[in-house]
Scaffold this motif. Structure first.
Motif, PDB file in Angstrom:
ATOM      1  N   ARG A  95    -108.575 -22.832 -36.928  1.00  0.00           N
ATOM      2  CA  ARG A  95    -108.999 -23.387 -38.229  1.00  0.00           C
ATOM      3  C   ARG A  95    -107.854 -23.388 -39.239  1.00  0.00           C
ATOM      4  O   ARG A  95    -107.839 -24.191 -40.163  1.00  0.00           O
ATOM      5  N   ASP A  96    -106.920 -22.466 -39.087  1.00  0.00           N
ATOM      6  CA  ASP A  96    -105.904 -22.236 -40.121  1.00  0.00           C
ATOM      7  C   ASP A  96    -104.728 -23.216 -39.956  1.00  0.00           C
ATOM      8  O   ASP A  96    -103.885 -23.059 -39.060  1.00  0.00           O
ATOM      9  N   THR A 140    -103.418 -20.161 -33.118  1.00  0.00           N
ATOM     10  CA  THR A 140    -102.768 -19.996 -34.422  1.00  0.00           C
ATOM     11  C   THR A 140    -102.350 -18.539 -34.647  1.00  0.00           C
ATOM     12  O   THR A 140    -101.695 -18.237 -35.651  1.00  0.00           O
ATOM     13  N   LYS A 157    -118.010 -11.315 -23.486  1.00  0.00           N
ATOM     14  CA  LYS A 157    -116.885 -11.202 -22.551  1.00  0.00           C
ATOM     15  C   LYS A 157    -117.387 -11.057 -21.109  1.00  0.00           C
ATOM     16  O   LYS A 157    -116.805 -11.617 -20.180  1.00  0.00           O
ATOM     17  N   ILE A 174    -102.682 -13.415 -29.217  1.00  0.00           N
ATOM     18  CA  ILE A 174    -102.414 -13.703 -27.798  1.00  0.00           C
ATOM     19  C   ILE A 174    -102.312 -15.214 -27.569  1.00  0.00           C
ATOM     20  O   ILE A 174    -101.453 -15.687 -26.814  1.00  0.00           O
ATOM     21  N   ASP A 214    -113.025 -26.070 -35.904  1.00  0.00           N
ATOM     22  CA  ASP A 214    -113.851 -24.869 -36.095  1.00  0.00           C
ATOM     23  C   ASP A 214    -114.825 -24.793 -34.925  1.00  0.00           C
ATOM     24  O   ASP A 214    -115.715 -25.635 -34.788  1.00  0.00           O
ATOM     25  N   LEU A 215    -114.641 -23.798 -34.089  1.00  0.00           N
ATOM     26  CA  LEU A 215    -115.405 -23.724 -32.840  1.00  0.00           C
ATOM     27  C   LEU A 215    -116.859 -23.300 -33.040  1.00  0.00           C
ATOM     28  O   LEU A 215    -117.636 -23.287 -32.083  1.00  0.00           O
ATOM     29  N   ASN A 241    -109.405 -19.032 -25.262  1.00  0.00           N
ATOM     30  CA  ASN A 241    -108.907 -17.761 -25.788  1.00  0.00           C
ATOM     31  C   ASN A 241    -109.576 -17.320 -27.092  1.00  0.00           C
ATOM     32  O   ASN A 241    -109.752 -16.128 -27.323  1.00  0.00           O
ATOM     33  N   THR A 297    -104.291  -4.775 -27.335  1.00  0.00           N
ATOM     34  CA  THR A 297    -103.084  -5.588 -27.522  1.00  0.00           C
ATOM     35  C   THR A 297    -102.725  -5.657 -29.003  1.00  0.00           C
ATOM     36  O   THR A 297    -103.599  -5.831 -29.853  1.00  0.00           O
ATOM     37  N   TYR A 306    -119.880  -8.658 -28.812  1.00  0.00           N
ATOM     38  CA  TYR A 306    -118.571  -9.038 -28.270  1.00  0.00           C
ATOM     39  C   TYR A 306    -118.501  -8.757 -26.765  1.00  0.00           C
ATOM     40  O   TYR A 306    -118.129  -9.630 -25.975  1.00  0.00           O
ATOM     41  N   THR A 338    -102.108  -7.363 -31.586  1.00  0.00           N
ATOM     42  CA  THR A 338    -102.189  -8.559 -32.429  1.00  0.00           C
ATOM     43  C   THR A 338    -102.453  -8.084 -33.854  1.00  0.00           C
ATOM     44  O   THR A 338    -102.983  -6.976 -34.066  1.00  0.00           O
ATOM     45  N   ARG A 351    -101.056 -21.711 -40.292  1.00  0.00           N
ATOM     46  CA  ARG A 351    -100.605 -20.947 -39.109  1.00  0.00           C
ATOM     47  C   ARG A 351    -100.457 -21.865 -37.888  1.00  0.00           C
ATOM     48  O   ARG A 351     -99.591 -21.659 -37.038  1.00  0.00           O
TER      49      ARG A 351
END
Ligand code: NAP
Length: 252
Positions: free
Chosen positions: A41-42, A18, A158, A21, A66-67, A89, A187, A154, A189, A45
């Motif tokens: 979720r959105d 949504t 990764k 990337i 919703d993950l 992603n 990036t 985070y 975004t 978008r």
């Protein structure tokens, strides 16, 4: 000569498509002929991404999920049906020094960034294995291998994605399913530009770009091009690989 449309007849599920990337990858894979399942979720978008794809002549549908919620994740996998390309992603980036990281924020990041791709892959991969083909693309980050103070949860998720890329390649590739990762550098975004402006002020974007050998941040489409390459048969001899799309940030 008619240009080849490499993903014609294939279905691609891209989490977090949504925005950012993931959205750029959705547009590009649809341009390459895939039917794209957009998810996040959105709803507005999500619908906008689908509308952009269909206006350009591509095929896409939106499935809200919703993950952080395993039931929602299972419903997504079921509604998606047979998938040829899975792009893991979606991610969140809690900012906190390790000594004051709250447990709820820790758990939420583990849920979206690690548990969700793990169990989504576990749900989607069996049909790929049964067919003997498929491409799974995990999105990592340069921060899996270079330190970034304040982002310990985070960066740990990764690094885990890169480890899973290798282990899943070992498990799935003898049956024809390739598993690779893209490790992006900074990036442009919307989410990252907002966070950078808040943290570093007006010069933040340039500062972040200067950390790379090309001296600039990436456009989302430049990362999406690498995702597309890994999704297509052009990368047929790649599995278990992590491609650094970071303008040399981790090379020098
Ligand atoms: N941008 C960078 O500089 C950069 C650098 C290195 C790596 N990466 C990696 O690249 C990937 C994309 O980053 P980005 O900057 O494009 O992110 P972004 O713009 O913040 O977009 C994140 C996406 O994840 C989805 N998402 C977040 N929480 C979710 C949840 N609970 N359930 C379902 N979907 C959820 C969002 O959808 P909804 O809001 O609709 O739920 C959105 O589509 C991430 O894996 C990130 O770690 C980015």
């Amino acid at each position: 000569m008619t240009p080849s449309i490499p993903l014609t007849g294939r279905t691609a599920l891209i989490t977090g498509s949504t925005a950012g990337i993931g959205r750029a990858a959705a547009l590009l894979l649809a341009e390459a002929g895939a039917e794209v399942i957009v998810t996040g979720r959105d709803i507005s978008r999500g619908n906008d991404t689908v509308a952009t794809i269909t206006r350009a002549g591509g095929r896409a549908r939106f499935l809200a999920a919703d993950l952080t919620d395993l039931a929602s994740l299972r419903a997504l996998a079921e509604a998606a049906g047979a998938v040829d390309v899975l792009v893991n992603n979606a991610a969140v980036q809690p900012l906190s020094p390790a000594v004051s990281q709250d447990i709820d924020g820790f758990d939420a990041a583990i849920a979206v960034n690690l548990r969700a791709p793990y169990f989504l892959t576990a749900a989607i991969a069996p049909a790929m294995l049964a067919r003997g083909s498929g491409s799974i693309v995990n999105i990592s980050s340069m921060t899996a291998t270079t330190a970034m103070a304040g982002f310990s949860v985070y960066t740990a998720t990764k690094a885990a994605m890169e480890a899973l890329t290798r282990t899943w390649a070992a498990e799935f590739s003898p049956s024809g399913v390739r598993v690779n990762a893209v490790s992006p550098g900074p990036t442009r975004t919307e989410a990252v530009l907002t966070a950078v402006a808040e943290a570093l002020g007006a010069g933040g974007e340039a500062q972040l770009g200067e950390l790379t050998l090309l001296g600039r941040m990436a456009e989302p489409r430049e990362i999406a091009e690498v995702i597309l390459f890994l999704a297509e048969d052009r990368s047929s001899y790649l599995t278990g690989a992590v491609l650094a799309a970071d303008a040399g940030r981790t090379a020098a």
